[in-house]
Design an enzyme around this catalytic site. Structure first.
Site, PDB file in Angstrom:
ATOM      1  N   HIS A 133       1.243  36.269 -36.842  1.00 10.88           N
ATOM      2  CA  HIS A 133       1.320  35.285 -35.755  1.00 10.88           C
ATOM      3  C   HIS A 133       0.881  35.911 -34.437  1.00 10.88           C
ATOM      4  CE1 HIS A 133       3.701  33.424 -38.875  1.00 10.88           C
ATOM      5  NE2 HIS A 133       3.591  32.276 -38.230  1.00 10.88           N
ATOM      6  N   PRO A 134       0.123  35.178 -33.634  1.00  8.36           N
ATOM      7  CA  PRO A 134      -0.358  35.743 -32.367  1.00  8.36           C
ATOM      8  C   PRO A 134       0.755  35.797 -31.326  1.00  8.36           C
ATOM      9  CG  PRO A 134      -0.979  33.444 -32.522  1.00  8.36           C
ATOM     10  CD  PRO A 134      -0.331  33.792 -33.839  1.00  8.36           C
ATOM     11  N   LEU A 164       7.965  31.174 -31.153  1.00  7.76           N
ATOM     12  CA  LEU A 164       8.716  30.042 -30.615  1.00  7.76           C
ATOM     13  C   LEU A 164       7.871  28.782 -30.766  1.00  7.76           C
ATOM     14  CD1 LEU A 164      11.301  29.216 -28.926  1.00  7.76           C
ATOM     15  CD2 LEU A 164       9.821  29.380 -26.908  1.00  7.76           C
ATOM     16  N   GLU A 212      -1.464  24.759 -28.641  1.00 11.00           N
ATOM     17  CA  GLU A 212      -0.025  24.761 -28.355  1.00 11.00           C
ATOM     18  C   GLU A 212       0.312  25.637 -27.152  1.00 11.00           C
ATOM     19  OE1 GLU A 212       0.981  24.050 -33.098  1.00 11.00           O
ATOM     20  OE2 GLU A 212       1.161  26.050 -32.218  1.00 11.00           O
TER      21      GLU A 212
END
Length: 291
Positions: free
Chosen positions: A71-72, A124, A90
């Protein structure tokens, strides 16, 4: 942007088409869709999503951390370096791409501290967050234990993947809304109470969807927005409590305090039934998510 398809179409697709359609749901991890393809047909998106999350929950610690590492980071640097279109959209919508120098430096410091602490990037569901929420959550989670933080990261991935899944596949038409009002002073259902249902629109406006008067049980005669009309988003019940209290003999100072009671609530999963009870008196009200 990929067109939204029906669940029946997804169930009938080839394994390759199924995986290609759902590839964006989990960051750089089309293998999650591949793992559940043979379990079709799925009756609802909820069941499909649970199957995919169960695949992740079954991973051992090392495999889960490897998955989390793809995940970045949530940062301007991550956006400049390039990542998936979904993550770019996002993060950009939250405002990460346009942070001022001080906020960007604060975020980079938090990212570095978090990754050093846990060995994977902070995750998140930013589509449902604000920058204040981002920073507050970041600082709280830095103090968590390794086990607790891995579990919370997986919960956030559950939220991210659910929203992405609904971007791709139309939910099953199983959801609806209802409300039920009790007059706690008279210890009876609040029958004859005017109620309206409104939706918060994406442009900031409001749209009235339904209007009715509560029946003898203090409820609507039927569930509302069934048959696929319920969508994810924020809704608002509006109760004409002033007129109701006037009808039952409450003087103006008592009935004017609350005015028209409004209860806003968010539909996360439009395949579910959302029941909103209201316990009502002239000086207060209580609401909660019911069954």
């Amino acid at each position: 942007m990929q067109a939204v398809i029906d669940l029946a179409t997804l169930n009938d697709a080839s394994d390759a088409e199924f995986v290609a359609t759902l590839a964006p749901v989990f960051e750089h991890s089309p293998w999650v869709a591949r793992e559940v393809a043979s379990a079709r047909p799925f009756p609802t998106l909820t069941v499909l999503h649970r199957a995919m999350m169960a695949t992740l929950s079954a991973l051992d610690r090392e495999a889960l951390v490897t998955f989390l590492r793809v995940h970045p980071p949530l940062s301007p640097e991550s956006l400049r370096g390039g990542t998936t279109p979904e993550s770019i959209a996002e993060q950009s919508a939250l405002g990460i791409a346009t942070l001022d120098a001080a906020a960007a430096a604060r975020l980079e410091a938090l990212n570095a501290a978090y990754e050093k602490r846990f060995g994977f990037p902070f995750i998140l569901a930013v589509r449902k967050a604000s920058l204040d929420t981002l920073f507050a959550t970041f600082e709280r989670r830095l103090a968590a234990s390794d086990e607790v933080e891995r579990a919370e990261a997986l919960e956030e991935i559950s939220a991210i993947s659910w929203m992405r899944l609904m971007d791709l596949v139309r939910p099953a038409p199983t959801g609806s809304l209802s409300t039920h009002v009790l007059d706690v002073v008279r210890a009876t259902p609040a029958s004859g109470l005017g109620v309206e249902l409104w939706r918060h629109d994406q442009d900031g406006g409001m749209t009235r969807l339904e209007a009715f008067v509560t029946n003898a049980a203090g409820a609507s005669e039927r569930d509302l927005l069934g048959g696929g009309r319920l969508a994810a988003g924020t809704y608002e019940w509006r109760y004409d409590t002033s007129t109701y209290f006037a009808r039952h003999g409450y003087a103006t100072p008592a009935r004017a305090y609350l005015g028209s009671v409004k209860v806003a609530f968010t539909v996360w999963n439009p395949e579910e039934h959302f029941h909103v009870p209201l316990l009502l008196s002239p000086g207060s009200y209580t609401t909660y998510r019911g069954n």
